[in-house]
Each structure stands twice: as C-alpha cells, then as structure tokens.
Design a protein around this motif. Structure first.
Motif, PDB file in Angstrom:
ATOM      1  N   GLU A 205       1.010  -1.422  -0.058  1.00 34.12           N
ATOM      2  CA  GLU A 205      -0.156  -0.048   0.353  1.00 34.12           C
ATOM      3  C   GLU A 205       0.937   1.201  -0.272  1.00 34.12           C
ATOM      4  O   GLU A 205       1.763   1.321   0.761  1.00 34.12           O
ATOM      5  N   THR A 206      -0.027   2.328  -0.128  1.00 33.46           N
ATOM      6  CA  THR A 206       0.958   3.700  -0.452  1.00 33.46           C
ATOM      7  C   THR A 206       1.771   3.755   0.731  1.00 33.46           C
ATOM      8  O   THR A 206       0.739   3.730   2.163  1.00 33.46           O
ATOM      9  N   LYS A 207       2.616   4.443   1.547  1.00 40.35           N
ATOM     10  CA  LYS A 207       3.216   4.857   2.363  1.00 40.35           C
ATOM     11  C   LYS A 207       3.482   6.422   2.644  1.00 40.35           C
ATOM     12  O   LYS A 207       3.779   6.755   3.538  1.00 40.35           O
ATOM     13  N   TYR A 208       1.890   6.774   2.046  1.00 36.65           N
ATOM     14  CA  TYR A 208       1.842   8.209   1.961  1.00 36.65           C
ATOM     15  C   TYR A 208      -0.053   8.338   2.473  1.00 36.65           C
ATOM     16  O   TYR A 208      -0.563   8.403   1.158  1.00 36.65           O
ATOM     17  N   PRO A 209       0.185   8.141   3.729  1.00 36.92           N
ATOM     18  CA  PRO A 209      -1.374   8.339   3.881  1.00 36.92           C
ATOM     19  C   PRO A 209      -1.779  10.028   3.868  1.00 36.92           C
ATOM     20  O   PRO A 209      -0.392  10.700   3.580  1.00 36.92           O
ATOM     21  N   LEU A 210      -3.061  10.654   4.159  1.00 39.95           N
ATOM     22  CA  LEU A 210      -3.253  11.879   3.374  1.00 39.95           C
ATOM     23  C   LEU A 210      -2.521  12.957   4.873  1.00 39.95           C
ATOM     24  O   LEU A 210      -1.880  14.337   4.295  1.00 39.95           O
ATOM     25  N   LYS A 211      -1.981  12.612   5.797  1.00 38.09           N
ATOM     26  CA  LYS A 211      -1.856  12.991   7.145  1.00 38.09           C
ATOM     27  C   LYS A 211       0.060  13.689   7.062  1.00 38.09           C
ATOM     28  O   LYS A 211      -0.251  14.608   6.637  1.00 38.09           O
ATOM     29  N   LYS A 212       0.341  12.481   5.855  1.00 31.20           N
ATOM     30  CA  LYS A 212       1.976  12.922   5.425  1.00 31.20           C
ATOM     31  C   LYS A 212       1.870  13.382   4.158  1.00 31.20           C
ATOM     32  O   LYS A 212       3.601  14.355   4.301  1.00 31.20           O
ATOM     33  N   MET A 213       0.774  13.371   3.709  1.00 30.99           N
ATOM     34  CA  MET A 213       0.818  13.679   2.134  1.00 30.99           C
ATOM     35  C   MET A 213       0.378  15.282   2.659  1.00 30.99           C
ATOM     36  O   MET A 213       1.258  16.096   1.723  1.00 30.99           O
ATOM     37  N   LEU A 214      -0.282  15.668   3.478  1.00 30.13           N
ATOM     38  CA  LEU A 214      -0.430  17.295   3.968  1.00 30.13           C
ATOM     39  C   LEU A 214       1.083  17.818   4.455  1.00 30.13           C
ATOM     40  O   LEU A 214       1.052  18.862   3.767  1.00 30.13           O
ATOM     41  N   ARG A 215       1.429  16.694   4.681  1.00 24.89           N
ATOM     42  CA  ARG A 215       3.138  17.425   5.524  1.00 24.89           C
ATOM     43  C   ARG A 215       4.220  17.498   4.747  1.00 24.89           C
ATOM     44  O   ARG A 215       4.919  18.953   4.944  1.00 24.89           O
ATOM     45  N   PHE A 216       3.756  16.738   3.763  1.00 26.11           N
ATOM     46  CA  PHE A 216       4.669  17.175   2.232  1.00 26.11           C
ATOM     47  C   PHE A 216       5.107  18.207   2.216  1.00 26.11           C
ATOM     48  O   PHE A 216       5.410  18.994   1.566  1.00 26.11           O
ATOM     49  N   ALA A 217       3.429  18.606   1.622  1.00 23.96           N
ATOM     50  CA  ALA A 217       3.107  19.224   0.343  1.00 23.96           C
ATOM     51  C   ALA A 217       2.847  20.920   1.808  1.00 23.96           C
ATOM     52  O   ALA A 217       4.392  22.260   0.975  1.00 23.96           O
ATOM     53  N   LYS A 218       3.271  20.593   2.952  1.00 19.93           N
ATOM     54  CA  LYS A 218       3.925  22.613   3.756  1.00 19.93           C
ATOM     55  C   LYS A 218       5.616  22.499   3.580  1.00 19.93           C
ATOM     56  O   LYS A 218       5.828  23.819   3.899  1.00 19.93           O
ATOM     57  N   ASP A 219       6.239  21.223   3.757  1.00 17.90           N
ATOM     58  CA  ASP A 219       7.300  21.558   3.771  1.00 17.90           C
ATOM     59  C   ASP A 219       7.275  21.503   2.407  1.00 17.90           C
ATOM     60  O   ASP A 219       8.854  22.677   1.627  1.00 17.90           O
TER      61      ASP A 219
END
Ligand code: UDP
Ligand code: MG
Length: 337
Positions: A205-219
């Motif tokens: 499965e993807t290792k980028y759930p929504l929460k991680k994706m949002l943090r990534f976007a913020k970074d």
C-alpha cells in the motif's frame, strides 16, 4: 565518457512484497546499461522482511549496496542518504514500488549522454491511482507553482537522473525539511525531461497517507516560499482600509437611520472573524518558527545503523563535526559514534 558509472537509489519502507520483483526488473535494466552500475537500497526503518531480503540481494549481487537507518527518517531522508553515498557519474532516484518503471532509466541515461545534467521523468499518464490522489497531487503542484519562484515542473515526482555535478551541489544543501524534488531544480543546471506512464503500485500500500501528504506539501511550500507569511500583510491592509472606510459610513448610517448597528451580532461576528484570521497567521508564523528551531538544533539528518557493500573509502568516516559546505566528492557521514 568511456565507461560511465551509474548509481540508482531506491528508498525502501515496508516493501517486502515488492523487493524481489524490483530486483528482477532492476537487474535486467542494469544489465542493459552501458557502463558500470550500483543499486543503493536504503532501508528507511522498515521492520518487516525488507532488510533481510536486501541483505540477501546484496550477497548475491555485488552491484547491490545496502544502507539501513536506525529508525524511520522519511522518504526524503532516505533519498538524501542514497545520494550522499552514491559514487556514480550519474545518480538516479526511483521509488521501490515499480510505479515508476525501471526501464525508463535507460531513456534517462540516453538523455544524459546527449548532455542533460538533470533529467526529470515526467508523468504523461497515471494509471491505477484514485481520483483523490490525482486531484490532490495536481492541486499541490499548482499551489507550489503559484507560491514559489521555483519552476518545479508539474507532474514530476522524485524519479530523476542527476549528473555528478548536480549531486555535488545538492550534497551541500543540508536543510532538515527537505523537499528533494524542489532542491534538485533549485540547484540549477541543464534540465531535460523524459515522459513516461506511471503505473499502479506493484504490491503493498501507499506509504503516503493523507496526513503525511499534507506534511509533505507544507514542507514543499514553506521550504521555498514566504508567501504564507506575507499574506498576513496583504490581508491586514485590506481590513485596515475597510475599517477606515467604515467610520464615515457608520456615522452617516447612525445619523439617517436610528436603529443602525444597534445589535451585538455584527460586532460578535466581526470579532470572531478577525480573531480567527489572527490565529491562523499566528499558526503560520509558528510553522516557520518551528522550522527555524529544527535547523538551529543541527541534528544529523539521518542515522545509519548498517551498511553493506560499500568499499572502505565510504565505510569509516568521522562524524560530521563542522557546518560548512562539503567539497566535491567528499563523503557525508552522519553516523553518531
Ligand atoms: N518511503 C520511504 N519512507 C517513508 C515512506 C515511503 O522510504 O517514510 C518510500 C517507499 O518505500 C517508496 C517511496 O518512498 O519506495 C514512495 O512511497 P509510496 O510509493 O508509498 O508513495 P506514493 O507513490 O503512493 O506517493
Ligand atoms: Mg508509490
């Protein structure tokens, strides 16, 4: 270049189901590459069978090298470590899950042979991803594009080839909140693109759930843009002008219409509204402040607990003791002894 050396870096996080197939396809591609190759597998703290499988692959094939982190440091750090340890004239970063077909690496190398220094693999099409993932991803690229000076090409991931010159430049960037796909554009050099079709994840499965994706976007946004901070100024001006204009308006309204602005409702709503906006901007300032705090702590970016297949030169290096930029080809070791 007569006998070029190509490094391939793959971050691995709970990919036991994918690794054997990844190796199969990757080694076939490596056989076809003209020149020498190394495959650096970076275990980002997975505790499944990934690391034992990686060790086995390393024993079978001396082109395979293994780095293992002491815990999960994140996808971007895994890429960073792989790039730090790579010895190639080119370094290609690719995901483990075979969404990016390894065969495309051959095209990236061809483009490099024609003189490109960064070859981006651009997704012409994305197969087997949910509309939500595709929608959020495309929004993300557009927001980044709008908010930053940086021209990060839309629809590129971390899948790209970099020339040694670019890698050496990138190795000098040691910031903690790393948005690698932005940084590799930020360093400049001659960029080129190869289009490819992004496939479904092979397994797992993807290792980028929504929460991680949002943090990534913020970074991504905060690493390259002050726009969120500056928005407070713009909004502040707008509200100050509105407030100023409202003074004569309120006086006139009261003179001609006795009951105007008697209620508390309007006061209440505007206080809540402005209070909310102020808190949002306090939060945004906090976001940047936290990042500054993280940078000044100067912790190592990652900690390696195991490495296999690297030659002596890159094996026993002193821990990083100074903060200046690293010179060309100087290996970066972040081990805490
Ligand atoms: N990955 C990693 N550390 C993490 C999360 C992911 O090294 O904390 C690796 C993962 O094993 C894969 C790559 O990063 O090789 C991309 O992750 P994934 O395919 O899950 O992301 P997606 O393609 O769904 O955005
Ligand atoms: Mg993936």
């Amino acid at each position: 270049m007569n006998n070029p050396f190509h490094s391939i870096v793959v971050p691995i996080y709970f990919e036991e189901e994918v690794l054997p197939e990844l190796y199969k396809r990757m080694s076939a591609v490596m056989d076809r590459i003209n020149g020498e190759t190394e495959l650096i597998l970076v275990n980002d703290g997975s505790t499944d069978e990934s690391l034992p499988i990686m060790r086995r692959l390393q024993q079978q094939d001396s082109r395979v090298k293994v780095l293992s982190f002491s815990r999960n440091f994140g996808h971007q750090m895994a890429i960073t470590a792989g790039i730090d340890y790579a010895q190639g004239d080119t370094v290609t970063v690719i995901d483990a899950d075979l969404q990016d077909p390894p065969e495309v690496i051959l095209e990236l190398i061809e483009e490099w042979e024609r003189g490109a220094e960064v070859v981006l693999a651009v997704r012409a099409k994305r197969l087997g991803e949910t509309w939500f993932k595709k929608f959020t991803a495309s929004m993300f690229y557009r927001v980044i594009d709008g908010m930053t000076e940086l021209k990060i090409p839309v629809d590129t991931g971390d899948f790209r080839l970099m020339d040694r010159k670019v890698v050496n430049a990138l190795k000098q960037v040691r910031e903690h909140h790393r948005f690698m796909r932005g940084l590799s554009v930020w360093v400049g050099f001659k960029q080129s693109e190869v289009k490819y079709v992004r496939h479904e994840r092979y397994a797992g499965e993807t290792k980028y759930p929504l929460k991680k994706m949002l943090r990534f976007a913020k970074d991504g946004i905060t690493s390259f843009s002050y726009v969120p901070l500056q928005m407070a100024t713009t909004l502040g001006f707008i509200f100050a002008i509105l407030a100023f204009l409202s003074i004569p308006a309120i006086i006139l309204a009261r003179l001609y219409w006795e009951t105007a602005f008697l209620g508390q409702a309007s006061t209440f709503a505007s206080v809540m509204f402005l209070g909310g906006i102020q808190l949002i901007f306090l939060g945004i300032i906090g976001e940047y402040l936290g990042r500054i705090y993280n940078e000044v702590k100067r912790r190592p970016l990652y900690i390696v607990s195991e490495k296999l297949g690297f030659d002596e030169l890159t094996m026993d290096l002193p821990p990083r003791t100074r903060t200046g930029p690293l010179s060309a080809n100087e290996p970066v070791e972040m081990l805490i002894n």
